[in-house]
Design a protein around this motif. Structure first.
Motif, mmCIF file in Angstrom:
data_model
loop_
_atom_site.group_PDB
_atom_site.id
_atom_site.type_symbol
_atom_site.label_atom_id
_atom_site.label_comp_id
_atom_site.label_asym_id
_atom_site.label_seq_id
_atom_site.Cartn_x
_atom_site.Cartn_y
_atom_site.Cartn_z
ATOM 1 N N ASP A 341 35.840 37.507 55.045
ATOM 2 C CA ASP A 341 35.610 37.226 53.627
ATOM 3 C C ASP A 341 35.185 38.498 52.900
ATOM 4 O O ASP A 341 34.592 39.400 53.493
ATOM 5 C CB ASP A 341 34.530 36.153 53.476
ATOM 6 C CG ASP A 341 34.580 35.463 52.118
ATOM 7 O OD1 ASP A 341 35.527 35.728 51.356
ATOM 8 O OD2 ASP A 341 33.667 34.666 51.819
ATOM 9 N N CYS A 343 33.186 39.280 49.188
ATOM 10 C CA CYS A 343 32.471 38.596 48.114
ATOM 11 C C CYS A 343 32.013 39.575 47.046
ATOM 12 O O CYS A 343 31.536 40.673 47.349
ATOM 13 C CB CYS A 343 31.254 37.862 48.667
ATOM 14 S SG CYS A 343 31.645 36.576 49.871
ATOM 15 N N TYR A 345 29.362 39.534 43.888
ATOM 16 C CA TYR A 345 28.242 38.799 43.304
ATOM 17 C C TYR A 345 28.006 39.289 41.879
ATOM 18 O O TYR A 345 27.547 40.419 41.662
ATOM 19 C CB TYR A 345 26.982 39.005 44.141
ATOM 20 C CG TYR A 345 27.067 38.415 45.526
ATOM 21 C CD1 TYR A 345 26.542 37.158 45.801
ATOM 22 C CD2 TYR A 345 27.685 39.113 46.567
ATOM 23 C CE1 TYR A 345 26.621 36.603 47.083
ATOM 24 C CE2 TYR A 345 27.766 38.567 47.848
ATOM 25 C CZ TYR A 345 27.241 37.316 48.093
ATOM 26 O OH TYR A 345 27.326 36.774 49.352
ATOM 27 N N GLN A 357 41.028 37.914 37.201
ATOM 28 C CA GLN A 357 41.042 36.833 38.185
ATOM 29 C C GLN A 357 42.230 36.980 39.135
ATOM 30 O O GLN A 357 42.097 36.752 40.342
ATOM 31 C CB GLN A 357 41.094 35.480 37.472
ATOM 32 C CG GLN A 357 39.803 35.135 36.734
ATOM 33 C CD GLN A 357 39.833 33.739 36.145
ATOM 34 O OE1 GLN A 357 40.861 33.069 36.152
ATOM 35 N NE2 GLN A 357 38.699 33.293 35.624
ATOM 36 N N SER A 361 42.104 37.741 43.352
ATOM 37 C CA SER A 361 42.509 36.446 43.918
ATOM 38 C C SER A 361 42.099 36.290 45.382
ATOM 39 O O SER A 361 41.913 35.165 45.865
ATOM 40 C CB SER A 361 44.026 36.268 43.783
ATOM 41 O OG SER A 361 44.717 37.322 44.448
ATOM 42 N N GLU A 362 41.956 37.391 46.101
ATOM 43 C CA GLU A 362 41.555 37.329 47.511
ATOM 44 C C GLU A 362 40.056 37.571 47.695
ATOM 45 O O GLU A 362 39.580 37.721 48.824
ATOM 46 C CB GLU A 362 42.336 38.378 48.318
ATOM 47 C CG GLU A 362 43.842 38.236 48.254
ATOM 48 C CD GLU A 362 44.313 36.898 48.819
ATOM 49 O OE1 GLU A 362 43.747 36.465 49.847
ATOM 50 O OE2 GLU A 362 45.227 36.289 48.235
ATOM 51 N N VAL A 363 39.319 37.600 46.578
ATOM 52 C CA VAL A 363 37.885 37.874 46.614
ATOM 53 C C VAL A 363 37.130 36.610 46.202
ATOM 54 O O VAL A 363 37.506 35.931 45.246
ATOM 55 C CB VAL A 363 37.516 39.037 45.676
ATOM 56 C CG1 VAL A 363 36.005 39.250 45.635
ATOM 57 C CG2 VAL A 363 38.229 40.320 46.117
ATOM 58 N N THR A 364 36.051 36.315 46.906
ATOM 59 C CA THR A 364 35.207 35.161 46.560
ATOM 60 C C THR A 364 34.149 35.600 45.549
ATOM 61 O O THR A 364 33.394 36.547 45.812
ATOM 62 C CB THR A 364 34.502 34.599 47.804
ATOM 63 O OG1 THR A 364 35.494 34.227 48.771
ATOM 64 C CG2 THR A 364 33.663 33.384 47.447
ATOM 65 N N LYS A 366 30.734 34.957 43.653
ATOM 66 C CA LYS A 366 29.513 34.195 43.883
ATOM 67 C C LYS A 366 28.458 34.562 42.846
ATOM 68 O O LYS A 366 28.514 35.634 42.246
ATOM 69 C CB LYS A 366 28.977 34.457 45.295
ATOM 70 C CG LYS A 366 29.888 33.931 46.403
ATOM 71 C CD LYS A 366 29.177 33.940 47.737
ATOM 72 C CE LYS A 366 30.006 33.243 48.809
ATOM 73 N NZ LYS A 366 29.268 33.155 50.093
ATOM 74 N N ASP A 374 22.537 34.584 50.983
ATOM 75 C CA ASP A 374 23.735 34.678 51.818
ATOM 76 C C ASP A 374 23.538 35.663 52.964
ATOM 77 O O ASP A 374 24.002 35.436 54.087
ATOM 78 C CB ASP A 374 24.935 35.099 50.970
ATOM 79 C CG ASP A 374 25.440 33.974 50.077
ATOM 80 O OD1 ASP A 374 24.875 32.863 50.141
ATOM 81 O OD2 ASP A 374 26.389 34.205 49.297
#
Length: 447
Positions: A341, A343, A345, A357, A361-364, A366, A374
């Motif tokens: 993953d 991420c 923040y 966005q 697209s491959e990034v979460t 948060k 986390d």
């Protein structure tokens, strides 16, 4: 050419020096200073040099050169709005601000409270919302640390700001500590000496309060070392019944105490949107950079890498922002990379643009404030999990949740990647220097 013209040029030059004019940076005197009328040229100099700040963002500024006038006007308007809001908060006198802070310190059981210049990302130049040291002390320089005790307040700053601090600090409330002089103790040494005197008179430890998010991860260790050294020098704890004595306790707080004094007048955290830094200028995609980081993680047997400084995050994700920090095209955010993953923040408003966005697209994405939770969860998720964090580039709050046996404290993988420029980055640097040189030549001609 005449002597009056020469004298005028010298005066303007001196004004520029006093306001800290340098490559892409201007530090102006606050409106509260009774001597501020001497430095009015700073407003003009800031406008003239704003072109130089913008050109660092990307070579695409070449095509936007004609819009420089509008950008300068916008920056000046924004600066006026921020100054007006700051004026309201600064209506309190220096003594009143300190009195309110000391009342809060007393309620928290603190003997000392530290207010550094840093934000949670240890940035030298911070958003207005993080300029807590400037608010509580009245000193607007970019570097310095305030230490407030029950009956005294001190400000440490280096030689660049001694004159500025002397003018801005209320001498009835504040003592200027000229950092770097042989006779000036370090902050840790001064606190340790204060703690020793307190222990001798009361047999109680000195309670030292900090906001862990705005102090470097190395600070607690440095302070502990200073406390132990002074205790040994003062021969405290030599008796058998005092072997475990501590002359000082570090108290980490969930809220910054200056914010309670600042109240609703504190400027809001900036939400400047990220924009995509085009691949033609970045030279490497996000996927390529993440791949390189994961290879380094494998060699170190790390399961997570953490990136705290704003420039590391901007580089990793090929993102830029305009407005969070006046002098740098970066945005407020953290980042983590694990084997499965990636991420980011930050506030959702910063990544709401459709192209951003798609880029991420491959990034979460948060919540900004959830990073410590986390990290702590990752540390506890498996016995073999290990976290790679460069403590020299991280705040204490983040490092505190990582157990020593889990921590890999080493230079992060992004730092050398930034240092070794690819061809696209080298080309962009050269083009930026062309624009920068033209702006400087124009500025010098106006002088």
């Amino acid at each position: 050419f005449s002597w009056p013209i020469l004298a005028t040029m010298i005066l303007i030059g001196l004004a520029a020096m006093f306001t800290g004019l340098s490559l892409g940076r201007v530090s102006t005197f606050s409106r509260q200073s009774k001597y501020s009328f001497l430095f009015r040229p700073a407003t003009t100099l800031l406008a003239l040099t704003s072109v130089r700040v913008q050109c660092l963002a990307s070579p695409s500024f070449l095509a936007r050169r004609t819009a420089a006038g509008k950008s300068i006007a916008s920056a000046t308007t924004l600066g006026s709005a921020i100054s007006a809001e700051t004026d309201t908060a600064m209506a309190l006198t220096a003594a009143e601000r300190l009195d309110q802070l000391r009342a809060i310190m007393k309620a928290e059981g603190l003997d000392l409270y530290l207010v550094p210049s840093d934000d949670p990302h240890l940035s030298e130049y911070t958003p207005e919302a993080y300029k807590r040291r400037g608010f509580i002390s009245g000193f607007s320089g970019s570097a310095g640390t305030a230490v407030i005790a029950k009956d005294e307040a001190h400000l440490w700053t280096d030689s660049r700001y001694w004159n500025e601090a002397s003018l801005q600090l209320d001498s009835d409330c504040w003592t200027l500590q000229k950092q770097g002089l042989p006779a000036t103790p370090t902050i840790q040494k001064w606190i340790a000496q204060k703690a020793a005197a307190h222990y001798k008179s009361s047999k109680d430890s000195l309670n030292i309060g900090i906001d862990p998010y705005v102090h470097a991860a190395s600070f607690p260790k440095d302070l502990e070392t200073a406390l132990d050294e002074v205790a040994e020098e003062e021969m405290i704890g030599i008796n058998d019944d005092e072997n475990d004595v501590k002359i000082g306790n570090l108290v980490t707080l969930d809220i910054n105490l200056v914010d309670k004094v600042w109240g609703e007048s504190r400027p809001p955290l900036p939400l400047s949107p990220f924009r995509v830094h085009p691949l033609e200028y970045a030279g490497k995609s996000v996927a390529e950079k993440v791949g390189e980081i994961r290879k380094e993680m494998e060699s170190k047997k790390a399961t997570m890498s953490i990136f705290c400084t704003l420039d590391d995050v901007a580089y990793l994700f090929n993102l830029r922002a305009k407005g969070d920090v006046d002098t740098c095209p970066v945005g407020i955010a953290y980042a983590t990379v694990s084997m499965d993953d990636v991420c980011l923040y930050c506030d959702p408003a910063k990544v709401s643009a459709p192209d951003v966005q798609e880029h991420l697209s491959e990034v979460t994405i948060k919540p900004y404030d959830s990073i410590t939770e986390d990290i702590a969860a990752h540390c506890q998720a498996g016995k073999t999990n290990r976290v790679w964090l460069d403590k020299s580039r991280a705040n204490y709050a983040i490092s505190e949740v990582i157990p020593p046996k889990v921590l890999i404290d080493a230079q992060n993988a992004v730092v050398p990647m930034k240092a070794c420029k690819n061809d696209a980055e080298l080309k962009g640097m050269r083009e930026a220097h062309v624009v920068d040189g033209a702006a400087m030549a124009e500025f010098m001609a106006l002088l």
